[in-house]
Design a protein around this motif. Structure first.
Motif, PDB file in Angstrom:
ATOM      1  N   SER A   1       0.828  -1.197   0.000  1.00 18.08           N
ATOM      2  CA  SER A   1       0.000   0.000   0.000  1.00 18.08           C
ATOM      3  C   SER A   1       0.870   1.257   0.000  1.00 18.08           C
ATOM      4  O   SER A   1       2.044   1.213   0.405  1.00 18.08           O
ATOM      5  CB  SER A   1      -0.908   0.017   1.229  1.00 18.08           C
ATOM      6  OG  SER A   1      -0.136   0.217   2.407  1.00 18.08           O
ATOM      7  N   ARG A   2       0.278   2.359  -0.430  1.00 13.20           N
ATOM      8  CA  ARG A   2       1.021   3.624  -0.405  1.00 13.20           C
ATOM      9  C   ARG A   2       1.347   4.031   1.025  1.00 13.20           C
ATOM     10  O   ARG A   2       2.407   4.611   1.278  1.00 13.20           O
ATOM     11  CB  ARG A   2       0.196   4.729  -1.099  1.00 13.20           C
ATOM     12  CG  ARG A   2       0.112   4.573  -2.607  1.00 13.20           C
ATOM     13  CD  ARG A   2      -0.755   5.652  -3.213  1.00 13.20           C
ATOM     14  NE  ARG A   2      -0.147   6.971  -3.077  1.00 13.20           N
ATOM     15  CZ  ARG A   2      -0.735   8.109  -3.458  1.00 13.20           C
ATOM     16  NH1 ARG A   2      -1.958   8.067  -3.975  1.00 13.20           N
ATOM     17  NH2 ARG A   2      -0.127   9.265  -3.312  1.00 13.20           N
ATOM     18  N   ASN A   3       0.462   3.720   1.965  1.00 20.83           N
ATOM     19  CA  ASN A   3       0.728   4.062   3.365  1.00 20.83           C
ATOM     20  C   ASN A   3       1.967   3.322   3.885  1.00 20.83           C
ATOM     21  O   ASN A   3       2.808   3.903   4.582  1.00 20.83           O
ATOM     22  CB  ASN A   3      -0.479   3.735   4.244  1.00 20.83           C
ATOM     23  CG  ASN A   3      -1.595   4.750   4.087  1.00 20.83           C
ATOM     24  OD1 ASN A   3      -1.366   5.869   3.623  1.00 20.83           O
ATOM     25  ND2 ASN A   3      -2.802   4.371   4.452  1.00 20.83           N
ATOM     26  N   SER A   4       2.081   2.031   3.536  1.00 21.92           N
ATOM     27  CA  SER A   4       3.254   1.268   3.957  1.00 21.92           C
ATOM     28  C   SER A   4       4.514   1.815   3.309  1.00 21.92           C
ATOM     29  O   SER A   4       5.565   1.924   3.961  1.00 21.92           O
ATOM     30  CB  SER A   4       3.084  -0.215   3.598  1.00 21.92           C
ATOM     31  OG  SER A   4       2.033  -0.800   4.338  1.00 21.92           O
ATOM     32  N   LEU A   5       4.410   2.151   2.029  1.00 22.03           N
ATOM     33  CA  LEU A   5       5.568   2.695   1.330  1.00 22.03           C
ATOM     34  C   LEU A   5       5.987   4.027   1.938  1.00 22.03           C
ATOM     35  O   LEU A   5       7.176   4.272   2.162  1.00 22.03           O
ATOM     36  CB  LEU A   5       5.241   2.844  -0.165  1.00 22.03           C
ATOM     37  CG  LEU A   5       6.377   3.136  -1.157  1.00 22.03           C
ATOM     38  CD1 LEU A   5       6.828   4.580  -1.122  1.00 22.03           C
ATOM     39  CD2 LEU A   5       7.571   2.201  -0.911  1.00 22.03           C
TER      40      LEU A   5
END
Length: 232
Positions: free
Chosen positions: A38-42
Motif C-alpha cells: 500500500s502507499r501508506n506502507s511505502l
C-alpha cells in the motif's frame, strides 16, 4: 518483516548498490506498485529512510534521496573509526567463516577494479561491512549498513568512481592480510591511515560539489534541510 521495513530495506540496498544517486525521486505511487504494498506502507518506509539520513522530503517534489554534506562525512568517519578499529581488535575471536568472508570480499573488490566496473565502490563498502561483521553483533551490522548506504551517496561527488577507488583497494588488501595473520596492531595502523586519507578525499570532493551547487544556485536535498524542505 513489516511492509514498511521491507520497503526501507529494499531502497536502502538500492542506495548501497549505487542504483539511487542523490536527488533521485522516490515516488510513492510507483514504488508501492512495484513492491506490491500500500502507499501508506511505502510512505512509512520512506519515513524510516528519512530517520536514517537517506531521504528527505522536498516541497512540490516529494521524497528524494539525500545529498550528503561535509558535516555528514565527518560524522560517518567518526563512526567508521570506532567500529572498524574495534572490529580489528576483536578479530582474534571472530568466527573463521567471517574471516573467509572478509578475504572473499577483498577478492571481489579486486575483480571489480580489474573489470573496470562502476560497482567497485560498492564492492569496497562490502569489504568494510565484512570487517565490522567480525564484531559478531547483528545490531551493529544493521546500524553499519545504514552508515555504508550514506557513504555510498557521498561517492557520487567523485568525478570517476573507478579511478577514485583505485588507490584504496591495495590498502584494503593490506588490512585484510594483516587481520588474517593476527597482526592486529599493524592492521589498526593501516586502517587509520586508510580512514584518514579517504575522509580527506571525500571531503574535498563534497566541498567541490557544494561550491558548484552554490555557483549554479541549486539547492541540494540535504538534512538538516533548508526552510523549504523537511525530512521524510
Amino acid at each position: 518483516m513489516l511492509a514498511a521495513e521491507r520497503a526501507a530495506a529494499i531502497l536502502r540496498e538500492r542506495i548501497l548498490d549505487g542504483h539511487l544517486p542523490p536527488g533521485s525521486p522516490l515516488r510513492d505511487v510507483a514504488l508501492a506498485a512495484e513492491l506490491g504494498m500500500s502507499r501508506n506502507s511505502l510512505r512509512e518506509g520512506l519515513r524510516l529512510l528519512g530517520a536514517e539520513g537517506l531521504a528527505v522530503h522536498q516541497k512540490h517534489k516529494g521524497a528524494v534521496v539525500r545529498t550528503l554534506s561535509t558535516v555528514d562525512i565527518r560524522d560517518i568517519y567518526r563512526v567508521r573509526r570506532a567500529l572498524e578499529l574495534g572490529a580489528i581488535e576483536e578479530s582474534a575471536t571472530a568466527d573463521p567463516s567471517m574471516l573467509r568472508t572478509l578475504e572473499e570480499a577483498v577478492r571481489t573488490e579486486e575483480r571489480a577494479l580489474t573489470d573496470g566496473q562502476r560497482v567497485v565502490g560498492t564492492a569496497g563498502l562490502r569489504f568494510h561491512q565484512a570487517l565490522v561483521a567480525l564484531l559478531g553483533s547483528e545490531q551493529i551490522d544493521r546500524f553499519f549498513r545504514t552508515i555504508l548506504a550514506q557513504l555510498r551517496l557521498a561517492f557520487f561527488a567523485m568525478p570517476d568512481e573507478v579511478d577514485s577507488h583505485r588507490p584504496w583497494i591495495p590498502q584494503d588488501r593490506e588490512i585484510c592480510e594483516l587481520v588474517l595473520s593476527g597482526r592486529r596492531e599493524q592492521a589498526k595502523a593501516a586502517a587509520r591511515r586508510y580512514l584518514d586519507e579517504s575522509e580527506l578525499m571525500l571531503l574535498d570532493a563534497v566541498h567541490a560539489a557544494e561550491r558548484q551547487a552554490a555557483r549554479s544556485g541549486t539547492v541540494s536535498p540535504t538534512s538538516p534541510a533548508p526552510t523549504r524542505s523537511r525530512e521524510v
